[in-house]
Motif scaffolding. Structure first.
Motif, PDB file in Angstrom:
ATOM      1  N   ILE A  29       0.846  -1.191   0.000  1.00  0.00           N
ATOM      2  CA  ILE A  29       0.000   0.000   0.000  1.00  0.00           C
ATOM      3  C   ILE A  29       0.880   1.238   0.000  1.00  0.00           C
ATOM      4  CG2 ILE A  29      -1.697   1.332   1.314  1.00  0.00           C
ATOM      5  CD1 ILE A  29      -2.712  -1.361   2.402  1.00  0.00           C
ATOM      6  N   VAL A  30       0.540   2.186  -0.884  1.00  0.00           N
ATOM      7  CA  VAL A  30       1.228   3.462  -0.957  1.00  0.00           C
ATOM      8  C   VAL A  30       0.164   4.542  -0.905  1.00  0.00           C
ATOM      9  CG1 VAL A  30       2.650   4.959  -2.402  1.00  0.00           C
ATOM     10  CG2 VAL A  30       3.087   2.496  -2.349  1.00  0.00           C
ATOM     11  N   SER A  31       0.402   5.550  -0.122  1.00  0.00           N
ATOM     12  CA  SER A  31      -0.554   6.642  -0.001  1.00  0.00           C
ATOM     13  C   SER A  31       0.031   7.889  -0.636  1.00  0.00           C
ATOM     14  CB  SER A  31      -0.847   6.898   1.477  1.00  0.00           C
ATOM     15  OG  SER A  31      -1.693   8.018   1.618  1.00  0.00           O
ATOM     16  N   MET A  32      -0.795   8.623  -1.361  1.00  0.00           N
ATOM     17  CA  MET A  32      -0.339   9.892  -1.928  1.00  0.00           C
ATOM     18  C   MET A  32      -1.491  10.877  -1.991  1.00  0.00           C
ATOM     19  SD  MET A  32       0.133   8.737  -5.931  1.00  0.00           S
ATOM     20  CE  MET A  32       0.660  10.285  -6.561  1.00  0.00           C
ATOM     21  N   ARG A  33      -1.151  12.135  -1.865  1.00  0.00           N
ATOM     22  CA  ARG A  33      -2.155  13.189  -1.971  1.00  0.00           C
ATOM     23  C   ARG A  33      -2.219  13.645  -3.422  1.00  0.00           C
ATOM     24  NH1 ARG A  33      -3.125  14.638   3.302  1.00  0.00           N
ATOM     25  NH2 ARG A  33      -1.418  14.232   4.738  1.00  0.00           N
ATOM     26  N   LEU A  34      -3.437  13.752  -3.929  1.00  0.00           N
ATOM     27  CA  LEU A  34      -3.636  14.180  -5.307  1.00  0.00           C
ATOM     28  C   LEU A  34      -4.516  15.424  -5.331  1.00  0.00           C
ATOM     29  CD1 LEU A  34      -4.486  10.745  -6.971  1.00  0.00           C
ATOM     30  CD2 LEU A  34      -2.325  11.970  -7.074  1.00  0.00           C
ATOM     31  N   ALA A  35      -4.212  16.315  -6.256  1.00  0.00           N
ATOM     32  CA  ALA A  35      -5.070  17.479  -6.456  1.00  0.00           C
ATOM     33  C   ALA A  35      -6.432  16.989  -6.947  1.00  0.00           C
ATOM     34  CB  ALA A  35      -4.441  18.423  -7.480  1.00  0.00           C
ATOM     35  N   LYS A  36      -7.484  17.660  -6.527  1.00  0.00           N
ATOM     36  CA  LYS A  36      -8.833  17.247  -6.922  1.00  0.00           C
ATOM     37  C   LYS A  36      -9.006  17.238  -8.429  1.00  0.00           C
ATOM     38  CE  LYS A  36     -11.156  18.579  -2.694  1.00  0.00           C
ATOM     39  NZ  LYS A  36     -12.186  19.396  -2.075  1.00  0.00           N
ATOM     40  N   GLU A  37      -8.355  18.177  -9.118  1.00  0.00           N
ATOM     41  CA  GLU A  37      -8.453  18.235 -10.579  1.00  0.00           C
ATOM     42  C   GLU A  37      -7.842  16.986 -11.209  1.00  0.00           C
ATOM     43  OE1 GLU A  37     -10.246  20.652 -11.935  1.00  0.00           O
ATOM     44  OE2 GLU A  37     -10.486  21.379  -9.892  1.00  0.00           O
ATOM     45  N   LEU A  38      -6.713  16.532 -10.684  1.00  0.00           N
ATOM     46  CA  LEU A  38      -6.067  15.329 -11.203  1.00  0.00           C
ATOM     47  C   LEU A  38      -6.939  14.105 -10.950  1.00  0.00           C
ATOM     48  CD1 LEU A  38      -3.626  14.011 -12.526  1.00  0.00           C
ATOM     49  CD2 LEU A  38      -2.549  13.914 -10.275  1.00  0.00           C
ATOM     50  N   LEU A  39      -7.541  14.047  -9.786  1.00  0.00           N
ATOM     51  CA  LEU A  39      -8.414  12.927  -9.457  1.00  0.00           C
ATOM     52  C   LEU A  39      -9.624  12.878 -10.393  1.00  0.00           C
ATOM     53  CD1 LEU A  39      -8.788  10.522  -7.609  1.00  0.00           C
ATOM     54  CD2 LEU A  39     -10.015  12.010  -6.031  1.00  0.00           C
ATOM     55  N   LYS A  40     -10.143  14.037 -10.760  1.00  0.00           N
ATOM     56  CA  LYS A  40     -11.253  14.082 -11.722  1.00  0.00           C
ATOM     57  C   LYS A  40     -10.815  13.512 -13.064  1.00  0.00           C
ATOM     58  CE  LYS A  40     -13.655  18.083  -9.779  1.00  0.00           C
ATOM     59  NZ  LYS A  40     -14.031  19.475  -9.996  1.00  0.00           N
ATOM     60  N   ASP A  41      -9.595  13.855 -13.494  1.00  0.00           N
ATOM     61  CA  ASP A  41      -9.072  13.328 -14.760  1.00  0.00           C
ATOM     62  C   ASP A  41      -8.901  11.815 -14.693  1.00  0.00           C
ATOM     63  OD1 ASP A  41      -9.001  15.902 -15.780  1.00  0.00           O
ATOM     64  OD2 ASP A  41      -6.849  16.169 -15.405  1.00  0.00           O
ATOM     65  N   ILE A  42      -8.385  11.328 -13.581  1.00  0.00           N
ATOM     66  CA  ILE A  42      -8.195   9.878 -13.410  1.00  0.00           C
ATOM     67  C   ILE A  42      -9.542   9.169 -13.430  1.00  0.00           C
ATOM     68  CG2 ILE A  42      -7.407   8.075 -11.810  1.00  0.00           C
ATOM     69  CD1 ILE A  42      -5.230  10.143 -10.918  1.00  0.00           C
ATOM     70  N   ASP A  43     -10.519   9.745 -12.749  1.00  0.00           N
ATOM     71  CA  ASP A  43     -11.867   9.157 -12.737  1.00  0.00           C
ATOM     72  C   ASP A  43     -12.485   9.149 -14.133  1.00  0.00           C
ATOM     73  OD1 ASP A  43     -11.773   8.564 -10.042  1.00  0.00           O
ATOM     74  OD2 ASP A  43     -12.862  10.369  -9.418  1.00  0.00           O
ATOM     75  N   ALA A  44     -12.213  10.186 -14.924  1.00  0.00           N
ATOM     76  CA  ALA A  44     -12.735  10.234 -16.291  1.00  0.00           C
ATOM     77  C   ALA A  44     -12.120   9.113 -17.134  1.00  0.00           C
ATOM     78  CB  ALA A  44     -12.445  11.597 -16.918  1.00  0.00           C
ATOM     79  N   VAL A  45     -10.823   8.893 -16.985  1.00  0.00           N
ATOM     80  CA  VAL A  45     -10.163   7.798 -17.703  1.00  0.00           C
ATOM     81  C   VAL A  45     -10.737   6.461 -17.244  1.00  0.00           C
ATOM     82  CG1 VAL A  45      -7.965   6.610 -18.093  1.00  0.00           C
ATOM     83  CG2 VAL A  45      -8.043   9.110 -18.096  1.00  0.00           C
ATOM     84  N   ALA A  46     -10.959   6.313 -15.949  1.00  0.00           N
ATOM     85  CA  ALA A  46     -11.531   5.078 -15.404  1.00  0.00           C
ATOM     86  C   ALA A  46     -12.913   4.812 -16.003  1.00  0.00           C
ATOM     87  CB  ALA A  46     -11.607   5.160 -13.886  1.00  0.00           C
ATOM     88  N   ALA A  47     -13.712   5.861 -16.119  1.00  0.00           N
ATOM     89  CA  ALA A  47     -15.065   5.695 -16.663  1.00  0.00           C
ATOM     90  C   ALA A  47     -15.033   5.254 -18.124  1.00  0.00           C
ATOM     91  CB  ALA A  47     -15.838   7.006 -16.528  1.00  0.00           C
ATOM     92  N   VAL A  48     -14.096   5.782 -18.889  1.00  0.00           N
ATOM     93  CA  VAL A  48     -14.016   5.455 -20.316  1.00  0.00           C
ATOM     94  C   VAL A  48     -13.427   4.068 -20.541  1.00  0.00           C
ATOM     95  CG1 VAL A  48     -12.865   6.093 -22.478  1.00  0.00           C
ATOM     96  CG2 VAL A  48     -13.895   7.858 -21.057  1.00  0.00           C
ATOM     97  N   THR A  49     -12.416   3.703 -19.736  1.00  0.00           N
ATOM     98  CA  THR A  49     -11.680   2.459 -19.972  1.00  0.00           C
ATOM     99  C   THR A  49     -12.194   1.252 -19.204  1.00  0.00           C
ATOM    100  OG1 THR A  49     -10.079   2.923 -18.217  1.00  0.00           O
ATOM    101  CG2 THR A  49      -9.557   3.741 -20.439  1.00  0.00           C
ATOM    102  N   GLY A  50     -12.989   1.495 -18.168  1.00  0.00           N
ATOM    103  CA  GLY A  50     -13.454   0.385 -17.348  1.00  0.00           C
ATOM    104  C   GLY A  50     -12.404  -0.107 -16.356  1.00  0.00           C
ATOM    105  N   ARG A  51     -11.307   0.618 -16.247  1.00  0.00           N
ATOM    106  CA  ARG A  51     -10.261   0.277 -15.275  1.00  0.00           C
ATOM    107  C   ARG A  51     -10.527   1.053 -13.989  1.00  0.00           C
ATOM    108  NH1 ARG A  51      -6.058  -3.394 -16.901  1.00  0.00           N
ATOM    109  NH2 ARG A  51      -5.985  -3.348 -19.160  1.00  0.00           N
ATOM    110  N   ASN A  52      -9.966   0.554 -12.880  1.00  0.00           N
ATOM    111  CA  ASN A  52     -10.132   1.297 -11.635  1.00  0.00           C
ATOM    112  C   ASN A  52      -8.950   2.249 -11.433  1.00  0.00           C
ATOM    113  OD1 ASN A  52      -7.992  -0.117 -10.256  1.00  0.00           O
ATOM    114  ND2 ASN A  52      -9.404  -1.807  -9.905  1.00  0.00           N
ATOM    115  N   ARG A  53      -9.061   3.119 -10.445  1.00  0.00           N
ATOM    116  CA  ARG A  53      -8.021   4.117 -10.191  1.00  0.00           C
ATOM    117  C   ARG A  53      -6.661   3.463  -9.980  1.00  0.00           C
ATOM    118  NH1 ARG A  53     -10.934   7.672  -5.540  1.00  0.00           N
ATOM    119  NH2 ARG A  53     -12.367   8.865  -6.852  1.00  0.00           N
ATOM    120  N   ASN A  54      -6.633   2.405  -9.200  1.00  0.00           N
ATOM    121  CA  ASN A  54      -5.373   1.742  -8.901  1.00  0.00           C
ATOM    122  C   ASN A  54      -4.692   1.248 -10.181  1.00  0.00           C
ATOM    123  OD1 ASN A  54      -3.496   0.608  -6.864  1.00  0.00           O
ATOM    124  ND2 ASN A  54      -4.126  -1.308  -7.831  1.00  0.00           N
ATOM    125  N   GLU A  55      -5.462   0.637 -11.063  1.00  0.00           N
ATOM    126  CA  GLU A  55      -4.890   0.139 -12.325  1.00  0.00           C
ATOM    127  C   GLU A  55      -4.341   1.286 -13.173  1.00  0.00           C
ATOM    128  OE1 GLU A  55      -7.366  -3.799 -13.541  1.00  0.00           O
ATOM    129  OE2 GLU A  55      -8.515  -1.937 -13.444  1.00  0.00           O
TER     130      GLU A  55
END
Length: 68
Positions: free
Chosen positions: A19-45
């Motif tokens: 397990i690794v913990s990191m702080r992410l800017a909310k804007e970056l997290l939104k981008d990651i979530d958008a990629v997750a929604a399009v690709t069907g992958r989860n944030r970790n992947e």
């Protein structure tokens, strides 16, 4: 016309994990979530793939030490 094919790649990371913990800017997290929604992958992947890509394409530039 050929039939469409669903290609699902095997999970690459089936070994030991940690397990690794990191702080992410909310804007970056939104981008990651958008990629997750399009690709069907989860944030970790997505983060794991992104880090692996970055490590494989990284160039380390060492600053030359200034002599005084």
């Amino acid at each position: 016309m050929s039939e469409p094919t669903l290609r699902i790649t095997p999970k690459k990371y089936s070994g030991e994990t940690t397990i690794v913990s990191m702080r992410l800017a909310k804007e970056l997290l939104k981008d990651i979530d958008a990629v997750a929604a399009v690709t069907g992958r989860n944030r970790n992947e997505i983060l794991t793939m992104s880090l692996e890509f970055a490590l494989n394409h990284m160039e380390i530039v060492m600053k030359e030490r200034e002599e005084t």
